[in-house]
Design a protein around this motif. Sequence first.
Motif, PDB file in Angstrom:
ATOM      1  N   SER A  89       3.098   2.830  -2.850  1.00  0.00           N
ATOM      2  CA  SER A  89       2.239   3.784  -2.167  1.00  0.00           C
ATOM      3  C   SER A  89       2.254   3.557  -0.663  1.00  0.00           C
ATOM      4  O   SER A  89       2.313   4.509   0.125  1.00  0.00           O
ATOM      5  CB  SER A  89       0.810   3.667  -2.706  1.00  0.00           C
ATOM      6  N   LEU A  90       2.230   2.299  -0.258  1.00  0.00           N
ATOM      7  CA  LEU A  90       2.233   1.947   1.162  1.00  0.00           C
ATOM      8  C   LEU A  90       3.509   2.421   1.848  1.00  0.00           C
ATOM      9  O   LEU A  90       3.495   2.797   3.029  1.00  0.00           O
ATOM     10  CB  LEU A  90       2.088   0.425   1.305  1.00  0.00           C
ATOM     11  N   ASN A  91       4.617   2.426   1.111  1.00  0.00           N
ATOM     12  CA  ASN A  91       5.919   2.785   1.687  1.00  0.00           C
ATOM     13  C   ASN A  91       6.426   4.142   1.201  1.00  0.00           C
ATOM     14  O   ASN A  91       7.619   4.440   1.323  1.00  0.00           O
ATOM     15  CB  ASN A  91       6.943   1.704   1.353  1.00  0.00           C
ATOM     16  N   ALA A  92       5.542   4.968   0.689  1.00  0.00           N
ATOM     17  CA  ALA A  92       5.945   6.232   0.068  1.00  0.00           C
ATOM     18  C   ALA A  92       6.714   7.139   1.018  1.00  0.00           C
ATOM     19  O   ALA A  92       7.655   7.827   0.604  1.00  0.00           O
ATOM     20  CB  ALA A  92       4.715   6.956  -0.469  1.00  0.00           C
ATOM     21  N   ASN A  93       6.345   7.138   2.291  1.00  0.00           N
ATOM     22  CA  ASN A  93       6.994   8.047   3.251  1.00  0.00           C
ATOM     23  C   ASN A  93       8.455   7.698   3.514  1.00  0.00           C
ATOM     24  O   ASN A  93       9.222   8.541   3.993  1.00  0.00           O
ATOM     25  CB  ASN A  93       6.229   8.059   4.568  1.00  0.00           C
ATOM     26  N   SER A  94       8.857   6.471   3.199  1.00  0.00           N
ATOM     27  CA  SER A  94      10.235   6.056   3.467  1.00  0.00           C
ATOM     28  C   SER A  94      11.106   6.062   2.212  1.00  0.00           C
ATOM     29  O   SER A  94      12.270   5.690   2.274  1.00  0.00           O
ATOM     30  CB  SER A  94      10.244   4.654   4.087  1.00  0.00           C
ATOM     31  N   ILE A  95      10.543   6.460   1.074  1.00  0.00           N
ATOM     32  CA  ILE A  95      11.274   6.482  -0.190  1.00  0.00           C
ATOM     33  C   ILE A  95      11.516   7.928  -0.588  1.00  0.00           C
ATOM     34  O   ILE A  95      10.572   8.727  -0.672  1.00  0.00           O
ATOM     35  CB  ILE A  95      10.502   5.731  -1.291  1.00  0.00           C
ATOM     36  N   ASN A  96      12.749   8.262  -0.866  1.00  0.00           N
ATOM     37  CA  ASN A  96      13.146   9.651  -1.117  1.00  0.00           C
ATOM     38  C   ASN A  96      12.952  10.042  -2.582  1.00  0.00           C
ATOM     39  O   ASN A  96      13.882  10.474  -3.269  1.00  0.00           O
ATOM     40  CB  ASN A  96      14.595   9.868  -0.687  1.00  0.00           C
ATOM     41  N   ALA A  97      11.736   9.852  -3.070  1.00  0.00           N
ATOM     42  CA  ALA A  97      11.375  10.249  -4.429  1.00  0.00           C
ATOM     43  C   ALA A  97       9.861  10.382  -4.473  1.00  0.00           C
ATOM     44  O   ALA A  97       9.148   9.766  -3.669  1.00  0.00           O
ATOM     45  CB  ALA A  97      11.855   9.221  -5.451  1.00  0.00           C
ATOM     46  N   THR A  98       9.365  11.163  -5.401  1.00  0.00           N
ATOM     47  CA  THR A  98       7.919  11.305  -5.573  1.00  0.00           C
ATOM     48  C   THR A  98       7.368  10.069  -6.269  1.00  0.00           C
ATOM     49  O   THR A  98       7.879   9.665  -7.322  1.00  0.00           O
ATOM     50  CB  THR A  98       7.587  12.553  -6.408  1.00  0.00           C
ATOM     51  N   ILE A  99       6.347   9.472  -5.678  1.00  0.00           N
ATOM     52  CA  ILE A  99       5.714   8.286  -6.257  1.00  0.00           C
ATOM     53  C   ILE A  99       4.326   8.685  -6.743  1.00  0.00           C
ATOM     54  O   ILE A  99       3.505   9.181  -5.967  1.00  0.00           O
ATOM     55  CB  ILE A  99       5.609   7.146  -5.227  1.00  0.00           C
TER      56      ILE A  99
END
Length: 326
Positions: A89-99
Motif C-alpha cells: 500500500s505504501l508503494n502502490a503508486n510505483s507498482i504497475n498493478a492494482t493493489i
Amino acid sequence: MEEKTVLVTGIGGNVGQGVLRNIRDINWPIHIIGTNVEAFSAGNHLCDKTFMVPYAYDNDYIDFVKKIVEEEHVDLIIPTTDFEVYYLSLNANSINATIVACDASITNVYLDKYLSYKHHTSLNIPFVQSWLPSEFEGFEGDIIVKPRKGRGSRGITINPEDPKSYSDDYMIQPLHKGKEITTAIYIDKNKSLHGIFSMERQLQNGATNKCKTVNTFDNKLKEDIIFKMIDQEGIRGSLNLQYIVDNNQNIHLFEVNCRISGTNSIRHNLGFQDVKYILQEYLYQEKPSKVTKKEGVAIRLLYDVIYPDASTTSDLNNKSSNFKIY
C-alpha cells in the motif's frame, strides 16, 4: 470473460492458501502467480507460477514485486500478510498493478495493536483498553501481554509476574473472557458496507480450528464500530475484526486486520465470498455479487500434498507438478 493475471502473496500461510482455493473454485480465466518467502510451500500446487521473495520489510521486497509484475503482466495483487499489505500500500503508486489494500496510513495503524487502540480512542470507536509496559500502573483483574505487531497467539503471556519488565514492543490489555468472535466485513468501491459475516471460533496454535456462524451481535457491531470505521478515509476491501463478547453481551474489540482473514475459505462456502467480490470490483470492474449467507459449522483438518518420485523440491513450484492430495 477476458483472461487476467492475479498475484497472491503469502501462499505459504493459511490466508493465502484459502485465497488460492477460492479463486480456483470460482473457475474464471485467471492466471495465478504466487509469492512466498520460501520457494517450496504448501500453496505451490494451486498456482500457475510461483516466486520466492524477501520479507516485506526488507529493502529489496518492492523491487522483487515490481519485477514480477512487469515480467508476468500482473493485473491485480491480493496481499495476504499484514506487513505486505502495509508495504505494498505504501508503494502502490510505483507498482504497475492494482493493489487491493486500504491506504498506507490506515494499514500502518492496524499493523500495530497499540496504535489501533490509540486511533480508535481518538475517534471514539470502542477498542479494548491498552497500555505500554512503560506506562502500566496496574489493573485489578487478569491481564494479557502480547507483541504489538505479533500475529496469532505467538509471544503472548497471561498474568506475568512483572508486566513492566517487557519492552514497549509489547502491550498490555485486560484479559476479557467469553465468546471469541471473528467478523469479516467487505467495503465496496462506493465506501458502503457490502456485507458482514461473523463466526464464533476456537483457536489452535493461534489460528481458527473450529467455528460456527453467529449473527447475534452484528447489528450492535455495525452501529458501535463498523460504520464509524467506514467513515474514515482510505478503508476498502475485506477487513477482519476480532473481539470477545462477555456474559453481559458487551463487545470487547481487541484487533483489526486490514486484509482478508484466514477463514476466507470457510466463508466462501457459506455465502460470504470476499475474494470473489475483490475480483469482481478490482479485476473486472463489476459490482460485487449479493451476499447470500448460510448458517454452518466448520472444522479445520490437516492434509498432505505429496509429490511421488520427486527427489528435490526445486521444480515443485506450480500446479503442473505431479502431486497427490491425501
